[in-house]
Design an enzyme around this catalytic site. Structure first.
Site, short mmCIF file in Angstrom:
data_model
loop_
_atom_site.label_atom_id
_atom_site.label_comp_id
_atom_site.label_asym_id
_atom_site.label_seq_id
_atom_site.Cartn_x
_atom_site.Cartn_y
_atom_site.Cartn_z
CB CYS A 149 -0.95 0.08 1.19
SG CYS A 149 -2.07 -1.31 1.29
CD1 TRP B 123 0.37 -6.46 -2.96
CD2 TRP B 123 0.08 -6.95 -0.80
NE1 TRP B 123 0.72 -7.78 -2.77
CE2 TRP B 123 0.55 -8.11 -1.46
CE3 TRP B 123 -0.19 -7.02 0.57
CZ2 TRP B 123 0.77 -9.31 -0.81
CZ3 TRP B 123 0.03 -8.23 1.22
CH2 TRP B 123 0.52 -9.36 0.53
CG ASN C 237 1.37 0.63 4.31
OD1 ASN C 237 1.15 -0.56 4.10
ND2 ASN C 237 2.59 1.14 4.33
CD GLU D 272 17.76 -12.67 -6.88
OE1 GLU D 272 17.19 -13.19 -5.91
OE2 GLU D 272 17.41 -11.58 -7.35
CE LYS E 284 14.36 -11.04 -9.22
NZ LYS E 284 15.10 -10.79 -8.00
CG HIS F 218 20.58 -36.19 -3.36
ND1 HIS F 218 20.96 -37.43 -2.91
CD2 HIS F 218 21.74 -35.49 -3.56
CE1 HIS F 218 22.28 -37.48 -2.82
NE2 HIS F 218 22.77 -36.31 -3.22
CE LYS G 73 11.86 -2.76 -5.28
NZ LYS G 73 12.61 -3.84 -5.92
#
Ligand code: M6R
Length: 614
Positions: A2, A74, A100, A487, A491, A510, A609
């Site tokens: 938010c 959000w 928020n 990472e 992404k 495995h 974000k």
């Protein structure tokens, strides 16, 4: 999670709020709304969707007024729809409020208010606040600020709120606890308010970062007044903003994410600037200088973070163990805080966060602080909550990161961890002098090498085109490249919605090897270094099962090139610095695959974000 904006002054509020909301849209884009107080009274307009949907929704409605608040959501409680969108309005239409955070005790408060005749229209936790403030104001006869203060005494949870009252024109009242709020002090009595400084920077550079437990009154006539929750006046501390406006624009790139990928040579340089001195062979981290000896003496380092910041922390683990010979544990902040972890007073805790606002990381800091550990922060956003709640720290100086997928923040975090580990290693004598100087030279060369890696974009895009319809992808790496594999997978999944997993290459046999067939792209970081031969064997194992291998290899490699389906070259570098180079083609691959799949790469679905809720 938010975004909040507010304005009081002499200008028209609506265009200012809309511009501000566009800057904050990265914080959430489930719905958007504004409330404007003007000659036509208190006008509220809100709808499901993005800021552009709000503009279309408002189209034609008169929005004249010089006081207003805006929100981009959000969703936490209640699905994204028009009714659950903020602002929420009191039953009599006097108050409008944006929020928020999460009101944890909203259920009993709601029950109580319902029993006293209040009607709720939304499923949100936020709506209790507006009715509670209204109730107190009418029953106690208190002014807006005092009603907000009294209401908040009953509230458990996290909040940044702003309230506008049609009976108190020319005033906004704001309060914060655990969710950020910044106030901008403009010319001629103009006052701005936002979740971060990005909507404010084009109007003024003078800001006040609100502290937890503070209530601010923004008044056109009387200026800014700040009180604490006990109603004691506080003197606001005005600071100068350093962000440049251009840093908030796309600068000719199609998306913020691509711009931020391309900024990495600059952002890595900036994170080393003034810290790495090649001539003197020294590393100086001013922000943690007073704690240097404590880190050198540390028996253990704990690193906490979430998402990409956690991946950077994993690279940090390898760095500190290799160069400084200090045992390191890397923890998801969310797990750490709920596990009753063993924390000693001589532990060093490094909290990593781009936004500096991640709720779980903040809570982990609080826990470790309470147990007497020394907390250092690695944050990107200057003045953020984590930067202020740690004992000391270093900013990454990557500049504003707007794309929801973290790119340049990761490489800047890893750069800082590298500087720290080398500095401590040198002080402890755990790195030999000649090797230390060689490593400094190599580190200094990294930005130029990243520039070279960026030149692979066309090739990466070509490969992305071949695999853009993949349903799954596997990322493999060993040693320093294992966190890079994690990472890379994060992404891809977060922006293209292709299911992807990262694994240590040796772990493949495995379990994950069962997934490999001729449809499956397997992205392998196979650069020259300690585990090169082992990774080559892992690639053979994939090929033997007809998997498609996309390998990140060292320039001049011939062995992997012969067996992989595609190979992308990166310049040679010590193992410890490979993450800074190898991650770049993985960022570009995810970016292009997501764009080709028609995804909104800067604002992927369901994400925000800055995760300011637990
Ligand atoms: O602001 P922070 O670094 O604390 O954020 C942590 C994560 O939410 C963040 O890295 C997230 O995983 C990104 N979307 C990754 O690209």
């Amino acid at each position: 999670m938010c975004g909040i904006v507010g304005y009081v002054g002499s200008k028209q509020a609506y265009p200012l709020l809309i511009n501000g909301l566009r800057r904050l849209e990265y914080r959430g884009y489930d719905s958007a709304g504004v409330a404007i107080l003007g000659t036509d009274g208190l006008i509220v307009s809100k709808c499901k969707g993005r800021v552009s949907d709000l503009e279309a929704h408002v189209n034609g409605t008169p929005m004249a007024g010089t006081v207003g608040i805006g929100h981009t959501r959000w969703a936490t409680h209640g699905e994204p729809n028009d009714v659950n969108a903020h602002p929420h309005v009191s039953t009599n239409g006097d108050l409008a409020l944006i929020h928020n955070g999460i009101i944890e005790n909203y259920a009993p408060l709601k029950e109580e208010l319902i029993s006293r005749g209040y009607k709720f229209s939304s499923e949100t936790d936020t709506e209790v606040l507006v009715h509670l403030i209204d109730d107190i104001r009418r029953n106690e006869g208190t002014d807006l600020a005092e009603s907000v203060r009294l209401a908040l005494e009953n509230v458990v949870g996290a909040y940044a709120i702003v309230v506008v009252d049609r009976n108190t024109p020319g005033t906004l009242v704001a309060a914060r606890k655990s969710s950020p709020l910044v106030i901008g002090i403009g010319e001629g009595g103009d006052l701005f308010l936002a979740s971060d400084a990005t909507p404010i920077v084009e109007h003024t550079r003078n800001v006040v970062y609100m502290e937890d437990g503070e209530i601010a009154i923004l008044d056109r006539e009387q200026g800014l007044r700040v009180r604490n929750i006990k109603n004691q006046e506080k003197r606001p501390s005005i600071q100068a903003l350093e962000i440049q406006l251009e840093a908030l624009e796309k600068g000719g790139f199609e998306h913020f994410m691509l711009k931020e990928i391309y900024e990495q040579p600059r952002s890595i340089r900036d994170s080393m600037r003034g810290r790495l001195n090649l001539a003197q062979g020294s590393i100086v981290l001013g922000g943690i200088k007073d704690y240097e000896q404590r880190i050198v003496n540390a028996k253990r380092i704990l690193i906490v973070g979430c998402g990409t910041s956690w991946h950077a922390g994993m690279v940090g683990e390898y760095l500190f163990e290799e160069f400084a010979r200090i045992p390191v544990e890397v923890e998801y902040a969310s797990e750490f805080r709920y596990r009753n972890p063993v924390i000693n007073e001589d532990d060093i805790v490094i909290a990593i966060s781009q936004s500096g606002e991640t709720a779980d990381t903040l809570a982990a800091i609080e826990l470790a602080k309470g147990r007497g550990a020394t907390i250092l922060g690695i944050c990107n956003v200057v003045g953020s909550s984590i930067a202020r709640q740690t004992h000391a720290g270093s900013y990454t100086h990557a500049g504003p990161e707007i794309g929801v997928a973290s790119t340049k923040a990761f490489t800047a975090q890893v750069t800082l961890l590298t500087l720290m580990a080398l500095m401590v290693g040198q002080r402890k004598g755990t790195i030999d002098g000649a090797r230390y100087r060689q490593l400094l030279l190599e580190l200094e060369a990294i930005p130029a090498k990243v520039e070279k890696v960026l030149k692979t974009e066309a090739q990466v895009k070509y490969i992305g085109d071949i695999y853009k319809e993949a349903r799954n992808a596997l990322y493999l790496g060993r040693g320093y490249s294992f966190p890079v594999a994690l990472e890379g997978a994060l992404k891809l999944k977060e922006i293209s919605y292709i299911h992807a997993e990262g694994y240590p290459a040796a772990e493949m046999k495995h379990g994950p090897i069962a997934l490999i067939d001729e449809e499956m792209p397997v992205i392998v970081i196979a650069t020259h270094g300690a585990s090169y031969e082992k990774v080559v064997s892992n690639i053979q194992e994939v090929k033997a099962r007809k998997g498609k291998v996309i390998a990140i290899v060292t320039e001049g490699d011939t062995t992997v090139k012969e067996i992989a389906d595609h190979s992308i070259e990166i310049p040679a570098s010590p193992d410890a610095f490979v993450p800074l180079l190898a991650v770049v083609p993985l960022q570009l691959l995810s970016y292009h695959m997501a764009v080709m799949r028609g995804c909104n790469v800067d604002q992927p679905r369901n994400l925000a974000k800055s995760v300011t809720v637990e």
